[in-house]
Enzyme design. Structure first.
Site, PDB file in Angstrom:
ATOM      1  N   HIS B 217       0.880  -1.061  -0.259  1.00 47.98           N
ATOM      2  CA  HIS B 217      -0.067   0.141  -0.037  1.00 47.98           C
ATOM      3  C   HIS B 217       0.357   1.289   0.274  1.00 47.98           C
ATOM      4  CE1 HIS B 217      -2.101  -2.878   2.238  1.00 47.98           C
ATOM      5  NE2 HIS B 217      -3.664  -2.250   1.700  1.00 47.98           N
ATOM      6  N   ARG B 401      -7.573  10.896   2.161  1.00 46.75           N
ATOM      7  CA  ARG B 401      -8.538  10.606   1.453  1.00 46.75           C
ATOM      8  C   ARG B 401     -10.173   9.615   1.949  1.00 46.75           C
ATOM      9  NH1 ARG B 401     -11.079  11.143  -3.003  1.00 46.75           N
ATOM     10  NH2 ARG B 401     -10.444  12.958  -2.375  1.00 46.75           N
ATOM     11  N   GLY B 402      -9.957   8.654   3.037  1.00 46.86           N
ATOM     12  CA  GLY B 402     -10.875   8.328   3.351  1.00 46.86           C
ATOM     13  C   GLY B 402     -11.797   8.823   4.374  1.00 46.86           C
ATOM     14  N   THR B 442     -10.048   1.362   7.646  1.00 45.06           N
ATOM     15  CA  THR B 442     -10.615   1.463   9.690  1.00 45.06           C
ATOM     16  C   THR B 442     -11.602   2.585  10.144  1.00 45.06           C
ATOM     17  OG1 THR B 442      -8.094   0.607   9.650  1.00 45.06           O
ATOM     18  CG2 THR B 442      -9.017   1.285  11.184  1.00 45.06           C
ATOM     19  N   ALA B 555      -2.654   9.550  12.257  1.00 48.20           N
ATOM     20  CA  ALA B 555      -3.558  10.936  11.500  1.00 48.20           C
ATOM     21  C   ALA B 555      -4.755  10.547  11.709  1.00 48.20           C
ATOM     22  CB  ALA B 555      -3.331  10.356  10.002  1.00 48.20           C
TER      23      ALA B 555
END
Lengths: 574, 574
Positions: B217, B401-402, B442, B555
């Site tokens: 990733h 982005r999520g 998540t 984050a």
């Protein structure tokens, strides 16, 4: 950039060894490339594809039932030699003839054309077909001058399917011509690739810009524009390939959206979504599209769209089953029914050059010739990067590597010939054969022919006088002209070779000894090589790239001048 | 870097549309991913693979007979949501149960685990298996903590072949566990990849250096060394994977040499030549190696070596036929015999959330909630790049982005709910469901659960008082703990959420109004988020990457603090 190699000089040999190991169920190695693991069945035409390496899965990744019978594998972005092409074709050949096919590049055309001559001389019915799908490389009025890029895949696949169906050689050739005439490709590049061992890419594209009309040998695009969104790119590609719809074109299309190596599957699928819609909106029906990496250019960033207008015959052949290391389609036979498993131990055999002993004087001359070739090999190793840089301005940057491979092979062959008692002629013939066989490309076949012709004039007895040297130089030049690839003025090595020849003849004619004449010739060649910067290539380059090359000398002329200068220095200093 | 997109926000949707168009003979789309074009035959266990996109051919490229029945497709490098995983599993399921399987990543484990619960609640026998092949990510004593990388391919293939043979669900799960236990991978990276729309790669490797122990990733390697020659790299990889030969390991191996996207086939074959020799010299027999791009990471440069020790059963399953868009092996059935062709029109259906109307007061509150979610969406769009940068220090850089995808989906869903007359509870439930469904990963599942729990406490009648807000905050926090992924102190968003909860409760307890309490809580969350820089993650990160993250805040904690601060500012200012 290419990061992994053991030795850049053996990159191709090493990758072929790994490829064969990983795909032993499909292929076996033969000198010059690979053939199917099973022999070609009686009555089946063999199809042999090829070209330089660096394009995987093209070309060795598509050898197998329903696709190619063999693939000739040259150095990265360099045509294999004629000897390699003939070797693979002989191994692939059954009893019904063989078609050799490549993209349309000067080196491939020369070498595969010579291979066809050799095969015919040996009683094998052979044809050659060059694919010309790249619409950016020449106008529609010069279709035959266009490069072959990803359309290679479609044309090779269709020809191979015809051969598998049992078509005779004339009909395989006919559908190949028909598929080529019905195929158009337009590509773009976002960034160049880097040859193994090189520290800079063959070209770069400024950030946010895009080259339109790429080549698959690291050639930059023929024009440049801002980088578009994916849907805008799809529009550009579709409009580009549809700009040349043939009259009465069928409404059914084979379509390839090909990634060049670094533009990944996810991006290709995003582009495909729009491209497929636009093609359908234009009234076409898409028959089994291929979206992926089929004809790559190492890790070059970019992609291309290929369409083939399918009549009933072409569509059947496009859809026919195939089973190869990288491409499979349709129902497969569980057991091979078409040929015997090859004896793998036979695959390591190699051609051997017959040697004629020279007399004592000629053996001394042969030693000097071997020294000269060693000096040339050393000079080419030193100049490799610079020659590649010059060649990359409008081409594929392979010239330096080819000259190094060829001159080293020639030098080694010459030393072995001398050790075996060869005279001047035998030594030069051995050197020429090895130069052509190991270097491949355009320059390989030219240098091979030149050395062989030079040696034929010197012969294997006595010490040649000045007149003999002048005649040998002229014979070499004539051998190049006879190969038919170019004329003086076309921005090739001939532009240095002709003044060299004429100067040597003139100096010998006025009574100079040969080292003096040679030195004068070398000076003339060097000046002529520099003047090639003013010329525009007439053959083997996409037209816009030909424009770009003005201002840069021809790499082949520069390397020729350097080689004859090295020889002049060697003999002027004793 | 990724160059081609229409809109980075819809990159995954666009690539799936293109993939489906190009591979209509193999697959049809369903909400959340793809399934085979034919229905699952009676008695056959369905195998559903998945994870984030950006790994093509993994995972949707291997859906077809002999391989997966379906693939769940998340955003790039982001786990799909539980709703998406359950949706694909329901579509793939015949009547014999379904196995969901992914690489071992926190987001996948959470979401696919929840999906299994949902499927079981709906009467479908479901299991989940996480692949843990990456030896660099944790020690042999913590095998269950290792990431899944290219070994996904081997384990998924073997499980799928077992299901195709007619194994019951317990036995498919058993061979999956056995294959995972017998599989080891070690990889290296030469350069990072760039997410669509980003202007910098997730990480870089200095020129001439190499990261050892990559993730797929875009995670950097866990250590760094000088870039080796191809044969030296082969030695490093072979010695690495052979360092953990299981006791009484079989002598036969499935082997994958996997390219990550930019390290091309030619280079892989050069490495393979040496790797194959070393494996044989170590006494192993190689059974049908795969050398190519199987599990990529966009255009990341690097490769990995995977070996699986094969007993008789695993070898039979490894060699079993398969026919998918990108991977085919063995003899294929000319006609589909195992299921009906699916009705493609059914594939566009989507789940619909049932709405309960709120009373007038609750509808007013719902409007404020929708305003707050809009403000959060705006803030996340502004912070996306910064959040991704923080996340990329030790992870995959997908957090920004999520958060953008999730908050935008939640904001839209809240507006629609308000327009439909929903109260506070219904609006937050709709927002939570859409956040989880659209963001994946998540953080998506956590935020979805938190909003839903918050709304359940507020209900759809009346205006909540301070005590109700405090209880709702506590209920949200408890929902996260109940999901079981982490505890405070593990360097996750919980480390900001707990001080926020405790501060809000304390302020309300001493009589503050809720905006004042919320403001104090937001301040506490912000300070706590900064303090996470001192922590070392305990879950979901490879150990060496966990070390690297010390000094950088989490984050998820940072984005949580930002979200509650935005809400505080909105209501403090009226």
């Amino acid at each position: 950039m290419t990061k992994l190699w053991n030795d850049p000089a053996t990159f191709t040999e090493d990758l072929v060894a790994g490829f064969l190991d990983a795909n032993a169920e499909y292929v076996v190695g033969v000198p010059g490339g690979v053939v199917r693991a099973t022999t070609t069945r009686s009555g089946k035409v063999a199809v042999v594809t090829g070209g330089g390496s660096g394009h995987y899965p093209a070309f060795c990744g598509t050898v197998g039932p329903g696709f190619a019978d063999g693939a000739v594998i040259g150095n990265v972005f360099t045509s294999p030699s004629a000897a390699e092409a003939a070797s693979v074709a002989r191994a692939a050949h059954g009893d019904a003839g063989v078609i050799l096919t490549t993209g349309n590049y000067a080196g491939d055309v020369l070498n595969f054309g010579l291979a066809v001559q050799q095969l015919r001389a040996a009683g094998i019915d052979a044809r050659y077909l060059a694919v010309t799908d790249d619409i950016a490389s020449a106008g529609p009025d010069e279709h035959e001058k266009r490069r072959g890029i990803a359309g290679d895949f479609t044309v090779f696949k269709i020809m191979s399917a015809a051969a598998e169906e049992g078509y005779g050689i004339d009909d395989v050739y006919r559908v190949g011509k028909a598929a080529n005439a019905a195929t158009r490709t337009l590509g773009v590049a976002f960034d160049g690739c880097t040859l193994p061992g090189a520290d800079q890419p063959l070209f770069t594209v400024p950030v946010g810009r895009m080259g339109v009309g790429l080549g698959i040998h690291g050639e930059p695009g023929v024009s440049e524009q801002d980088q578009p969104r994916a849907d805008e790119l799809a529009t550009l590609l579709v409009e580009g390939v549809l700009a040349e719809v043939p009259a009465d074109a069928p409404r059914r299309l084979a379509v390839i959206l090909n990634g060049l190596g670094r533009t990944k599957y996810e991006e290709l699928f995003v582009v495909w979504g729009t491209a497929a819609r636009l093609l359908r909106e234009a009234g076409f029906e898409i028959v089994r599209p291929e979206v992926g990496e089929l004809v790559t250019s190492l890790d070059m960033a970019g992609c291309s769209l290929t369409i083939t207008w399918l009549d009933e015959e072409l569509e059947r052949l496009w859809l026919a089953p195939a089973d190869t290391p990288t491409f499979r389609r349709g129902a497969l036979r569980p057991e091979p029914v078409e040929g015997q498993r090859r004896d793998q131990s036979a695959s390591t055999s190699s051609a051997h050059v017959e040697m004629v002993a020279g007399d004592a004087e000629s053996q001394q001359v042969a030693t000097k010739i071997a020294d000269a070739l060693a000096a040339i090999a050393e000079a080419m190793a030193a100049d490799e990067e610079e020659l590649g840089r010059i060649d990359a301005v409008a081409g594929d940057g392979d010239h330096g590597r080819g000259m190094v491979k060829g001159s080293q092979a020639a030098s080694t062959a010459a030393r072995e010939a001398v050790a075996g008692g060869a005279g001047a002629g035998g030594t030069l013939r051995a050197a020429g054969e090895q130069w052509a066989a190991r270097a491949g490309g355009t320059s390989g076949v030219l240098w091979g022919a030149a050395l062989t012709a030079f040696g034929a004039r010197l012969g294997d007895a006595g010490r040649p006088d000045g007149a003999a040297v002048a005649e040998a130089v002229r014979a070499s030049y004539q051998a190049l002209i006879d190969l038919g690839g170019a004329q003086p003025g076309d921005k090739t090595m001939l532009d240095a070779w002709l003044p060299f020849t004429e100067t040597v003849e003139a100096e010998i004619g006025r009574g100079a000894d040969w080292p003096t004449a040679w030195t004068a010739g070398a000076r003339a060649a060097t000046e002529a090589a520099e003047r090639t910067a003013e010329l525009r290539p007439k053959v083997g380059r996409a037209r816009p790239l030909a424009e770009r090359s003005v201002g840069t000398p021809d790499a082949g002329a520069v390397s020729f001048a350097r080689c004859v200068t090295v020889v002049a220095e060697l003999y002027r200093n004793g």
